[in-house]
Design a protein around this motif. Sequence first.
Motif, PDB file in Angstrom:
ATOM      1  N   THR A  48       0.823  -1.213   0.000  1.00  0.00           N
ATOM      2  CA  THR A  48       0.000   0.000   0.000  1.00  0.00           C
ATOM      3  C   THR A  48       0.856   1.261   0.000  1.00  0.00           C
ATOM      4  N   PHE A  49       2.122   1.126   0.358  1.00  0.00           N
ATOM      5  CA  PHE A  49       3.016   2.274   0.320  1.00  0.00           C
ATOM      6  C   PHE A  49       3.585   2.380  -1.079  1.00  0.00           C
ATOM      7  N   GLN A  50       3.413   3.524  -1.677  1.00  0.00           N
ATOM      8  CA  GLN A  50       3.904   3.738  -3.028  1.00  0.00           C
ATOM      9  C   GLN A  50       5.054   4.731  -2.982  1.00  0.00           C
ATOM     10  N   SER A  51       6.098   4.440  -3.708  1.00  0.00           N
ATOM     11  CA  SER A  51       7.221   5.347  -3.804  1.00  0.00           C
ATOM     12  C   SER A  51       7.835   5.201  -5.184  1.00  0.00           C
ATOM     13  N   ILE A  55       9.829  13.229  -6.706  1.00  0.00           N
ATOM     14  CA  ILE A  55       9.300  13.996  -5.573  1.00  0.00           C
ATOM     15  C   ILE A  55       7.872  14.481  -5.808  1.00  0.00           C
ATOM     16  N   ILE A  56       7.543  14.876  -7.028  1.00  0.00           N
ATOM     17  CA  ILE A  56       6.183  15.344  -7.322  1.00  0.00           C
ATOM     18  C   ILE A  56       5.192  14.188  -7.168  1.00  0.00           C
ATOM     19  N   ALA A  57       5.492  13.055  -7.761  1.00  0.00           N
ATOM     20  CA  ALA A  57       4.601  11.889  -7.654  1.00  0.00           C
ATOM     21  C   ALA A  57       4.479  11.422  -6.207  1.00  0.00           C
ATOM     22  N   ASP A  58       5.609  11.369  -5.505  1.00  0.00           N
ATOM     23  CA  ASP A  58       5.591  10.869  -4.132  1.00  0.00           C
ATOM     24  C   ASP A  58       4.836  11.800  -3.186  1.00  0.00           C
ATOM     25  N   LEU A  59       4.998  13.106  -3.335  1.00  0.00           N
ATOM     26  CA  LEU A  59       4.256  14.028  -2.476  1.00  0.00           C
ATOM     27  C   LEU A  59       2.757  13.978  -2.764  1.00  0.00           C
ATOM     28  N   ASN A  60       2.385  13.805  -4.029  1.00  0.00           N
ATOM     29  CA  ASN A  60       0.967  13.648  -4.349  1.00  0.00           C
ATOM     30  C   ASN A  60       0.412  12.353  -3.760  1.00  0.00           C
ATOM     31  N   GLU A  61       1.194  11.309  -3.755  1.00  0.00           N
ATOM     32  CA  GLU A  61       0.797  10.046  -3.118  1.00  0.00           C
ATOM     33  C   GLU A  61       0.601  10.261  -1.615  1.00  0.00           C
ATOM     34  N   ASP A  62       1.509  11.007  -0.997  1.00  0.00           N
ATOM     35  CA  ASP A  62       1.378  11.307   0.434  1.00  0.00           C
ATOM     36  C   ASP A  62       0.103  12.100   0.715  1.00  0.00           C
ATOM     37  N   LEU A  63      -0.176  13.086  -0.124  1.00  0.00           N
ATOM     38  CA  LEU A  63      -1.393  13.880   0.041  1.00  0.00           C
ATOM     39  C   LEU A  63      -2.632  12.991  -0.052  1.00  0.00           C
ATOM     40  N   ALA A  64      -2.641  12.099  -1.029  1.00  0.00           N
ATOM     41  CA  ALA A  64      -3.786  11.198  -1.197  1.00  0.00           C
ATOM     42  C   ALA A  64      -3.945  10.276   0.005  1.00  0.00           C
TER      43      ALA A  64
END
Length: 138
Positions: A48-51, A55-64
């Motif tokens: 379930t953890f996506q990386s 940085i743009i993709a990962d921060l958007n994943e964190d926001l979601a």
Amino acid sequence: MICAIVYQLTRDLTEKEIIDSGFDTYFVDHTTGIYPVAASGVPFSASTFQSTGDIIADLNEDLAAEQKARVTYDNILRLVDDADVRDVIKFLRAREIVHYQRFGEALQLTQDRLDSKNFYAFNPSFDKDPAPRPQPRQ
């Protein structure tokens, strides 16, 4: 914190309460121990953890992820009337909102510091002209 709540709510269940509540299939495998599983029955997985390393993709994943957690807490609050449980869930929900705000700030800072404002169309580190390659001998 959630595990502590679940333990407190289930530790004194009678056999009849376990069966009548539909908790019996879980109880057979885990007694009243905590086993991370979604309400749908899907066990927790590190997948379930996506990386991506972007940085743009990962921060958007964190926001979601923060918003998904907030929605889960909202839904729990709709179903629970125990004041002690509600207080903890409200605290956790507020924490998710703060995390969302901090990730949003990190995303904005990142975007402000990129060398191109067109960061969704290309990745500047990959789109630079590569060094000339030696041609093979014929």
